[in-house]
Motif scaffolding. Structure first.
Motif, PDB file in Angstrom:
ATOM      1  N   TYR A 138     -50.760  24.728 -28.363  1.00 44.67           N
ATOM      2  CA  TYR A 138     -51.476  23.614 -29.259  1.00 44.67           C
ATOM      3  C   TYR A 138     -50.102  23.460 -30.132  1.00 44.67           C
ATOM      4  CZ  TYR A 138     -50.868  27.175 -33.106  1.00 44.67           C
ATOM      5  OH  TYR A 138     -50.325  27.994 -33.971  1.00 44.67           O
ATOM      6  N   THR A 174     -63.197  28.687 -26.010  1.00 45.10           N
ATOM      7  CA  THR A 174     -62.742  28.996 -27.096  1.00 45.10           C
ATOM      8  C   THR A 174     -63.168  28.741 -28.438  1.00 45.10           C
ATOM      9  OG1 THR A 174     -60.472  28.903 -25.908  1.00 45.10           O
ATOM     10  CG2 THR A 174     -60.294  29.062 -28.143  1.00 45.10           C
ATOM     11  N   LEU A 217     -57.124  29.974 -30.476  1.00 44.53           N
ATOM     12  CA  LEU A 217     -56.243  29.548 -29.511  1.00 44.53           C
ATOM     13  C   LEU A 217     -55.145  30.215 -29.106  1.00 44.53           C
ATOM     14  CD1 LEU A 217     -55.917  25.963 -31.436  1.00 44.53           C
ATOM     15  CD2 LEU A 217     -57.051  26.363 -29.452  1.00 44.53           C
ATOM     16  N   VAL A 268     -53.848  20.023 -27.939  1.00 45.87           N
ATOM     17  CA  VAL A 268     -53.736  21.105 -27.012  1.00 45.87           C
ATOM     18  C   VAL A 268     -53.518  20.926 -25.777  1.00 45.87           C
ATOM     19  CG1 VAL A 268     -55.555  22.169 -28.570  1.00 45.87           C
ATOM     20  CG2 VAL A 268     -56.286  20.819 -26.689  1.00 45.87           C
ATOM     21  N   LEU A 324     -61.240  24.961 -23.516  1.00 47.49           N
ATOM     22  CA  LEU A 324     -61.123  24.829 -24.997  1.00 47.49           C
ATOM     23  C   LEU A 324     -62.535  25.067 -25.390  1.00 47.49           C
ATOM     24  CD1 LEU A 324     -59.913  24.118 -27.627  1.00 47.49           C
ATOM     25  CD2 LEU A 324     -60.331  21.831 -27.185  1.00 47.49           C
TER      26      LEU A 324
END
Length: 173
Positions: free
Chosen positions: A20, A54, A13, A44, A51
């Motif tokens: 976050y 990620t 993150l 988030v 995301l």
């Protein structure tokens, strides 16, 4: 559950500049209000696609989101790690949708921790009274740690009901 299992996710993150904060039962555990953690709730602020990129390599699923009282944009879960990602955390109130800020002023071994004020409001709006009461009592007994600016900002939305606004107002007097 051990919070160290979150380190690889938190690293991703942060490497991807995703704002976050750890909340829910992780926050309650951090504050020594409960003895065990159900799951890790990580709020988030980023587009869902970012995301998903990620989380590449993790086995994640999209969960239902937006059903009353929830108004968050999305929710993704990694079952193997007991993590729920809540995208753009928001809840319905009788006066509209309250977007809950990712406010963190604490770290737990490098992990951003949500504000208890935000999760008190969230649990109140979710009608999870025992958890809301735990956080309200914590805030009442830890007045030096209360984020008055955050509380004022929440009250100024004019989306909270009178009871909740009054409870928050009492914390900053």
């Amino acid at each position: 559950m051990n919070h160290y299992t979150l380190f690889p996710i938190i690293k991703r993150l942060e490497e991807n500049s995703i704002v976050y904060s750890l909340g829910g039962s992780g926050l309650l555990y951090y504050l020594n209000l409960i003895d065990s953690i159900n799951d890790w709730d990580i709020t988030v602020e980023c587009p869902k696609d970012k995301l998903i990129e990620t989380l590449e390599g993790y086995d994640w699923v999209e969960q239902r989101s937006g059903d009353y009282p929830f108004a968050s944009q999305y929710r993704l879960s990694i079952a193997s790690l007991n993590i729920d990602f809540i995208g753009c955390f928001a809840l319905h109130t009788e006066n509209g949708v309250l977007n809950l800020p990712i406010n963190h002023n604490r770290k737990w071994d490098g992990i951003n921790i949500s504000s208890p004020e935000v999760w008190y409001v969230a649990y109140y709006l979710m009608n999870r009274k025992p958890k809301a009461s735990m956080l309200l009592n914590y805030l009442k007994t830890s007045t030096e740690k209360v984020n008055t600016t955050l509380i004022n900002d929440l009250i100024k939305t004019n989306i909270l009901n009178n009871e909740l606004s009054q409870e928050l107002s009492l914390l900053i007097r």
